[in-house]
Write a protein that holds these residues in place. Sequence first.
Motif, PDB file in Angstrom:
ATOM      1  N   ARG A   1     -22.417  10.438   5.122  1.00 17.99           N
ATOM      2  CA  ARG A   1     -23.825  10.207   5.460  1.00 17.99           C
ATOM      3  C   ARG A   1     -24.408   9.049   4.638  1.00 17.99           C
ATOM      4  NH1 ARG A   1     -25.651  16.608   5.997  1.00 17.99           N
ATOM      5  NH2 ARG A   1     -24.693  16.902   8.041  1.00 17.99           N
ATOM      6  N   LEU A   2     -24.031   8.972   3.362  1.00 18.25           N
ATOM      7  CA  LEU A   2     -24.490   7.849   2.540  1.00 18.25           C
ATOM      8  C   LEU A   2     -24.039   6.526   3.125  1.00 18.25           C
ATOM      9  CD1 LEU A   2     -23.954   8.964  -1.168  1.00 18.25           C
ATOM     10  CD2 LEU A   2     -26.092   8.137  -0.177  1.00 18.25           C
ATOM     11  N   ALA A   3     -22.760   6.448   3.506  1.00 20.15           N
ATOM     12  CA  ALA A   3     -22.221   5.200   4.047  1.00 20.15           C
ATOM     13  C   ALA A   3     -22.938   4.805   5.337  1.00 20.15           C
ATOM     14  CB  ALA A   3     -20.722   5.348   4.292  1.00 20.15           C
ATOM     15  N   LEU A   4     -23.171   5.774   6.213  1.00 18.36           N
ATOM     16  CA  LEU A   4     -23.850   5.475   7.475  1.00 18.36           C
ATOM     17  C   LEU A   4     -25.296   5.070   7.241  1.00 18.36           C
ATOM     18  CD1 LEU A   4     -22.370   8.333   9.691  1.00 18.36           C
ATOM     19  CD2 LEU A   4     -21.835   5.893   9.816  1.00 18.36           C
ATOM     20  N   ALA A   5     -25.978   5.740   6.312  1.00 17.27           N
ATOM     21  CA  ALA A   5     -27.359   5.376   6.005  1.00 17.27           C
ATOM     22  C   ALA A   5     -27.429   3.976   5.407  1.00 17.27           C
ATOM     23  CB  ALA A   5     -27.970   6.389   5.042  1.00 17.27           C
TER      24      ALA A   5
ATOM     25  N   GLN B   1     -25.243   1.527   5.935  1.00 19.95           N
ATOM     26  CA  GLN B   1     -24.946   0.579   7.008  1.00 19.95           C
ATOM     27  C   GLN B   1     -26.130   0.403   7.953  1.00 19.95           C
ATOM     28  OE1 GLN B   1     -21.165   1.663   8.927  1.00 19.95           O
ATOM     29  NE2 GLN B   1     -20.451   2.418   6.932  1.00 19.95           N
ATOM     30  N   ALA B   2     -26.917   1.456   8.120  1.00 19.60           N
ATOM     31  CA  ALA B   2     -28.096   1.391   8.993  1.00 19.60           C
ATOM     32  C   ALA B   2     -29.281   0.711   8.323  1.00 19.60           C
ATOM     33  CB  ALA B   2     -28.497   2.801   9.421  1.00 19.60           C
ATOM     34  N   ASP B   3     -29.125   0.317   7.067  1.00 21.01           N
ATOM     35  CA  ASP B   3     -30.172  -0.362   6.299  1.00 21.01           C
ATOM     36  C   ASP B   3     -31.426   0.498   6.152  1.00 21.01           C
ATOM     37  OD1 ASP B   3     -30.988  -2.473   4.707  1.00 21.01           O
ATOM     38  OD2 ASP B   3     -31.978  -3.533   6.359  1.00 21.01           O
ATOM     39  N   LEU B   4     -31.229   1.790   5.974  1.00 24.12           N
ATOM     40  CA  LEU B   4     -32.337   2.700   5.715  1.00 24.12           C
ATOM     41  C   LEU B   4     -32.649   2.749   4.227  1.00 24.12           C
ATOM     42  CD1 LEU B   4     -31.174   5.730   7.897  1.00 24.12           C
ATOM     43  CD2 LEU B   4     -33.064   4.187   8.443  1.00 24.12           C
ATOM     44  N   VAL B   5     -33.927   2.836   3.882  1.00 26.14           N
ATOM     45  CA  VAL B   5     -34.283   3.244   2.528  1.00 26.14           C
ATOM     46  C   VAL B   5     -33.778   4.684   2.365  1.00 26.14           C
ATOM     47  CG1 VAL B   5     -36.181   3.742   0.947  1.00 26.14           C
ATOM     48  CG2 VAL B   5     -36.280   1.733   2.446  1.00 26.14           C
ATOM     49  N   ILE B   6     -33.215   4.999   1.200  1.00 23.86           N
ATOM     50  CA  ILE B   6     -32.589   6.299   0.986  1.00 23.86           C
ATOM     51  C   ILE B   6     -33.233   6.980  -0.218  1.00 23.86           C
ATOM     52  CG2 ILE B   6     -30.432   7.536   0.550  1.00 23.86           C
ATOM     53  CD1 ILE B   6     -28.965   5.026   1.619  1.00 23.86           C
ATOM     54  N   ALA B   7     -33.767   8.174   0.002  1.00 17.17           N
ATOM     55  CA  ALA B   7     -34.279   9.002  -1.099  1.00 17.17           C
ATOM     56  C   ALA B   7     -33.238  10.060  -1.417  1.00 17.17           C
ATOM     57  CB  ALA B   7     -35.603   9.651  -0.714  1.00 17.17           C
ATOM     58  N   LEU B   8     -32.776  10.066  -2.663  1.00 14.38           N
ATOM     59  CA  LEU B   8     -31.734  10.998  -3.088  1.00 14.38           C
ATOM     60  C   LEU B   8     -32.344  12.138  -3.893  1.00 14.38           C
ATOM     61  CD1 LEU B   8     -28.985   8.480  -4.262  1.00 14.38           C
ATOM     62  CD2 LEU B   8     -29.149   9.646  -2.054  1.00 14.38           C
ATOM     63  N   TYR B   9     -32.157  13.352  -3.409  1.00 18.24           N
ATOM     64  CA  TYR B   9     -32.565  14.556  -4.133  1.00 18.24           C
ATOM     65  C   TYR B   9     -31.338  15.164  -4.812  1.00 18.24           C
ATOM     66  CZ  TYR B   9     -37.244  14.867  -2.020  1.00 18.24           C
ATOM     67  OH  TYR B   9     -38.545  14.630  -1.656  1.00 18.24           O
ATOM     68  N   ASN B  10     -31.570  16.001  -5.829  1.00 18.71           N
ATOM     69  CA  ASN B  10     -30.486  16.669  -6.556  1.00 18.71           C
ATOM     70  C   ASN B  10     -29.395  15.681  -6.964  1.00 18.71           C
ATOM     71  OD1 ASN B  10     -31.777  19.208  -5.904  1.00 18.71           O
ATOM     72  ND2 ASN B  10     -30.840  19.062  -3.889  1.00 18.71           N
ATOM     73  N   PRO B  11     -29.761  14.575  -7.600  1.00 17.14           N
ATOM     74  CA  PRO B  11     -28.781  13.507  -7.825  1.00 17.14           C
ATOM     75  C   PRO B  11     -27.754  13.811  -8.893  1.00 17.14           C
ATOM     76  CG  PRO B  11     -30.850  12.942  -8.875  1.00 17.14           C
ATOM     77  CD  PRO B  11     -31.106  14.192  -8.101  1.00 17.14           C
ATOM     78  N   SER B  12     -28.111  14.647  -9.879  1.00 17.56           N
ATOM     79  CA  SER B  12     -27.201  14.868 -10.995  1.00 17.56           C
ATOM     80  C   SER B  12     -27.592  16.152 -11.722  1.00 17.56           C
ATOM     81  CB  SER B  12     -27.262  13.685 -11.969  1.00 17.56           C
ATOM     82  OG  SER B  12     -26.355  13.842 -13.038  1.00 17.56           O
ATOM     83  N   SER B  13     -26.608  16.803 -12.310  1.00 19.00           N
ATOM     84  CA  SER B  13     -26.860  17.979 -13.138  1.00 19.00           C
ATOM     85  C   SER B  13     -25.689  18.151 -14.090  1.00 19.00           C
ATOM     86  CB  SER B  13     -27.026  19.238 -12.272  1.00 19.00           C
ATOM     87  OG  SER B  13     -25.790  19.609 -11.688  1.00 19.00           O
ATOM     88  N   LYS B  14     -25.816  19.081 -15.024  1.00 17.75           N
ATOM     89  CA  LYS B  14     -24.725  19.327 -15.965  1.00 17.75           C
ATOM     90  C   LYS B  14     -23.476  19.800 -15.239  1.00 17.75           C
ATOM     91  CE  LYS B  14     -27.684  20.369 -19.938  1.00 17.75           C
ATOM     92  NZ  LYS B  14     -28.099  21.403 -20.938  1.00 17.75           N
ATOM     93  N   ALA B  15     -23.663  20.544 -14.159  1.00 12.48           N
ATOM     94  CA  ALA B  15     -22.520  21.034 -13.389  1.00 12.48           C
ATOM     95  C   ALA B  15     -21.976  19.984 -12.426  1.00 12.48           C
ATOM     96  CB  ALA B  15     -22.905  22.295 -12.619  1.00 12.48           C
ATOM     97  N   ARG B  16     -22.774  18.946 -12.133  1.00  7.73           N
ATOM     98  CA  ARG B  16     -22.359  17.899 -11.192  1.00  7.73           C
ATOM     99  C   ARG B  16     -22.634  16.518 -11.806  1.00  7.73           C
ATOM    100  NH1 ARG B  16     -25.367  17.176  -7.572  1.00  7.73           N
ATOM    101  NH2 ARG B  16     -27.165  18.447  -8.073  1.00  7.73           N
ATOM    102  N   PRO B  17     -21.896  16.123 -12.834  1.00  7.81           N
ATOM    103  CA  PRO B  17     -22.220  14.889 -13.551  1.00  7.81           C
ATOM    104  C   PRO B  17     -21.680  13.614 -12.915  1.00  7.81           C
ATOM    105  CG  PRO B  17     -20.375  15.972 -14.606  1.00  7.81           C
ATOM    106  CD  PRO B  17     -20.822  16.891 -13.493  1.00  7.81           C
ATOM    107  N   TRP B  18     -20.802  13.718 -11.935  1.00  6.83           N
ATOM    108  CA  TRP B  18     -20.096  12.529 -11.462  1.00  6.83           C
ATOM    109  C   TRP B  18     -20.559  12.017 -10.092  1.00  6.83           C
ATOM    110  CZ3 TRP B  18     -17.765  13.524  -6.817  1.00  6.83           C
ATOM    111  CH2 TRP B  18     -17.506  14.871  -6.508  1.00  6.83           C
ATOM    112  N   GLN B  19     -21.259  12.851  -9.324  1.00 14.14           N
ATOM    113  CA  GLN B  19     -21.570  12.483  -7.941  1.00 14.14           C
ATOM    114  C   GLN B  19     -22.446  11.243  -7.832  1.00 14.14           C
ATOM    115  OE1 GLN B  19     -21.297  15.596  -9.002  1.00 14.14           O
ATOM    116  NE2 GLN B  19     -20.729  17.021  -7.387  1.00 14.14           N
ATOM    117  N   LEU B  20     -23.446  11.123  -8.697  1.00 19.28           N
ATOM    118  CA  LEU B  20     -24.342   9.975  -8.593  1.00 19.28           C
ATOM    119  C   LEU B  20     -23.590   8.675  -8.820  1.00 19.28           C
ATOM    120  CD1 LEU B  20     -27.133   8.748  -8.223  1.00 19.28           C
ATOM    121  CD2 LEU B  20     -27.536   9.081 -10.672  1.00 19.28           C
TER     122      LEU B  20
END
Length: 255
Positions: free
Chosen positions: A148-152, A154-173
């Motif tokens: 979904r990130l790649a398609l957004a 490519q579509a040149d959309l402004v992207i608002a990212l929620y839940n970007p990072s946490s202690k349990a998920r440190p690498w996704q952002l």
Amino acid sequence: MAVIGLGPGAPELMAPAVRAELDQAQDIVGYTTYVRMAGPFRAGQRILDSDNRCEMERARLAFELAAQGRRVVVVSSGDPGIFAMAAAVVEALDQAEDLRWHQVDLAILPGISAAQVAAARAGAPLGHDFCVLSLSDNLKPWSQIERRLALAAQADLVIALYNPSSKARPWQLGQALELLRRHRDPSTPVILGRDVGRPAEQVLATTLGEIRPEQVDMRTVVIIGSSLTRQIPRRDGGAWVYTPRWYPQSSAQTS
């Protein structure tokens, strides 16, 4: 029974209809942190709070109480329909075999979401087409998020990212930023809004090339601009960030 959005946390940013519903409720159901934000409460109101990962349990509890004739409010921060309790409540109703639940008078009252507050503080980065994505892979696979990130992008959309990072998920952002940098110029404006609408609010304008994952935590919303998003100086030494509502004629003709 009502599912309500508190907005970002500041009392003045809570809708009057939401405050009225809270004041009239007998039972307040929600995640502990958000229930605390919903006060003050009057004597006699029951507070039924629980852990953040108990959404369906909260939804079912609320329906059971409402089916007994109690006036129930289910609390979300921001807007209840954006990564919050409204979906769980409607899903619980969809799955319900108890006919009493289907007789409950259900209302969903909106609130201001974090991306809207951060955007307003920064200017108007959501002025054109945009999308909202959660980087949490607790309820969906990371491969779907990347797609979904790649398609957004490519579509040149402004992207608002929620839940970007946490202690349990440190690498996704970090991975998300690497993906976005394949499609967006390093000078693309980025807004970091932490605790927006709360006393510890911080809003920073940076760029896609400069942003570092360690600047972001679970309480931050990240807005990535499109190819049209611009920064201009503001009087206080910061920058206004905005996305025009038009595309250049050449782009419009080729799209």
